[in-house]
Enzyme design. Structure first.
Site, PDB file in Angstrom:
ATOM      1  N   SER A 148      -2.272 -18.546 -13.743  1.00  0.00           N
ATOM      2  CA  SER A 148      -2.026 -17.124 -13.661  1.00  0.00           C
ATOM      3  C   SER A 148      -2.216 -16.528 -12.031  1.00  0.00           C
ATOM      4  O   SER A 148      -2.623 -17.284 -11.454  1.00  0.00           O
ATOM      5  CB  SER A 148      -3.270 -16.673 -14.377  1.00  0.00           C
ATOM      6  OG  SER A 148      -3.299 -15.057 -14.053  1.00  0.00           O
ATOM      7  N   TYR A 161     -12.397 -16.045 -17.959  1.00  0.00           N
ATOM      8  CA  TYR A 161     -11.235 -16.363 -17.749  1.00  0.00           C
ATOM      9  C   TYR A 161     -10.349 -16.687 -16.491  1.00  0.00           C
ATOM     10  O   TYR A 161      -9.603 -17.721 -16.253  1.00  0.00           O
ATOM     11  CB  TYR A 161     -10.249 -14.932 -18.342  1.00  0.00           C
ATOM     12  CG  TYR A 161      -8.876 -15.127 -18.390  1.00  0.00           C
ATOM     13  CD1 TYR A 161      -7.912 -16.168 -19.213  1.00  0.00           C
ATOM     14  CD2 TYR A 161      -8.020 -14.462 -17.471  1.00  0.00           C
ATOM     15  CE1 TYR A 161      -6.864 -16.091 -19.186  1.00  0.00           C
ATOM     16  CE2 TYR A 161      -6.479 -14.642 -17.442  1.00  0.00           C
ATOM     17  CZ  TYR A 161      -6.086 -15.308 -18.501  1.00  0.00           C
ATOM     18  OH  TYR A 161      -4.540 -15.608 -18.355  1.00  0.00           O
TER      19      TYR A 161
END
Ligand SMILES: NC(=O)c1ccc[n+]([C@@H]2O[C@H](COP(=O)([O-])OP(=O)(O)OC[C@H]3O[C@@H](n4cnc5c(N)ncnc54)[C@H](OP(=O)(O)O)[C@@H]3O)[C@@H](O)[C@H]2O)c1
Length: 277
Positions: A148, A161
């Protein structure tokens, strides 16, 4: 290097998290290019519907649906065994399934966080370990891991996360180096905030990030597919996200953290004009 539809009909891609979002878009792209599909997620019916539709539309020889909760520690081994029993060889592995949880770490649910670490880190690591052995024997294979744009910076209000995605980027880049000249490539795909179920599922639907400009999952998957086919080590999808990732090279971590915190906070409610009077 991109191969022809005829060549691809003997090749198989395994996609985790194929029932939604990026995973579903990957399934569509690979099906269009003639690959056999192994689709993995918990939502059996969604996978079946998608699998049958794509098989019919693109005349695919094999479509295999595997229902698995990838937060279970035994799941990667079970998925691997099921693939072996099906007689299919995985030429391309897409470690896409993932999830997040929004909130202050001091207040979020630890069991959910442990499940997310299992899903986002342990599962892709174990699937990579298992399928890599077969790829090494065949001296060919491709692996794509979903990192990400947050892999490059701390993520307050999504601390676990963000840390899982930093792991995935580091892991992928190290593997890519180790596997140089073996016929096997590893690619990390780094999308920014995108229009999938991710934010809703993470309890982050009301954050600034979720309500800003979002990437479309079909475009992100296409960027990932192209990078994978070219054997690139990493690709950041979208200009805005490329700039954000580049800023991580020049801004101090604490400034990056403050910026991410702002994005991960809820947008303040706009009061109607009369109520403000
Ligand atoms: N959307 C974003 O803004 C964004 C940005 C950067 C990176 N990513 C990453 O991209 C990947 C895909 O996310 P997405 O945005 O497409 O999210 P999504 O729309 O929520 O899709 C997530 C997929 O993962 C599967 N999944 C979730 N938990 C699972 C479990 N316990 N076992 C098996 N499968 C599970 C889901 O299937 P079932 O529910 O059917 O199991 C679904 O197919 C994730 O790794 C995410 O971290 C997302």
């Amino acid at each position: 290097m991109r191969t022809s539809k005829d060549e691809n009909k003997n090749k198989t891609v395994l996609i985790t998290g194929a029932s939604n979002g990026f995973g579903m878009e990957f399934a569509k792209i690979f099906a269009k290019d003639g690959y056999n599909l192994i689709l993995v997620a918990r939502s059996t019916e969604r996978l079946r519907k998608l699998g049958y539709f794509l098989q019919d539309e693109h005349q695919l020889e094999h479509v295999c649906i595997i229902t698995a909760d990838l937060t279970r520690p035994q799941a990667p081994r079970e998925v691997y065994e099921e693939v072996k029993n099906s007689g299919l060889e995985v030429d391309i592995l897409i470690n896409n399934a993932g999830a997040g949880i929004h909130g202050l770490f001091a207040e979020t649910d630890l069991d959910r966080e442990k499940a997310i670490i299992q899903l986002n880190i342990n599962t892709p690591v174990e699937l990579t370990k298992l399928f890599l052995q077969d790829m090494k024997r065949r001296k060919s294979g491709k692996i794509l891991n979903l990192a990400s744009v947050v892999s490059f910076m701390p993520s307050p209000l999504m601390a676990i996360y963000g840390a899982t995605k930093a792991f995935i980027l580091s892991f992928s880049e190290a593997l890519s180096n180790e596997l140089k000249d073996t016929g096997i490539t590893v690619t990390a795909l780094c999308p920014g905030a995108s229009n999938t179920m991710f934010f809703r599922r993470a309890g982050a639907a009301h954050t600034r990030a979720a309500n800003g400009s979002l990437s479309e999952p079909a475009e992100v998957a296409k960027d990932g597919y192209d990078a994978l086919m070219h054997g690139e080590t990493r690709t950041i999808s979208g200009l805005k996200n490329k700039l954000q990732a580049t800023s991580a090279n020049i801004m101090p971590d604490m400034a990056l953290a403050a910026n991410m915190r702002h994005l991960m906070e809820e947008e303040e409610d706009e009061q109607p004009a009369e109520e403000n009077r």
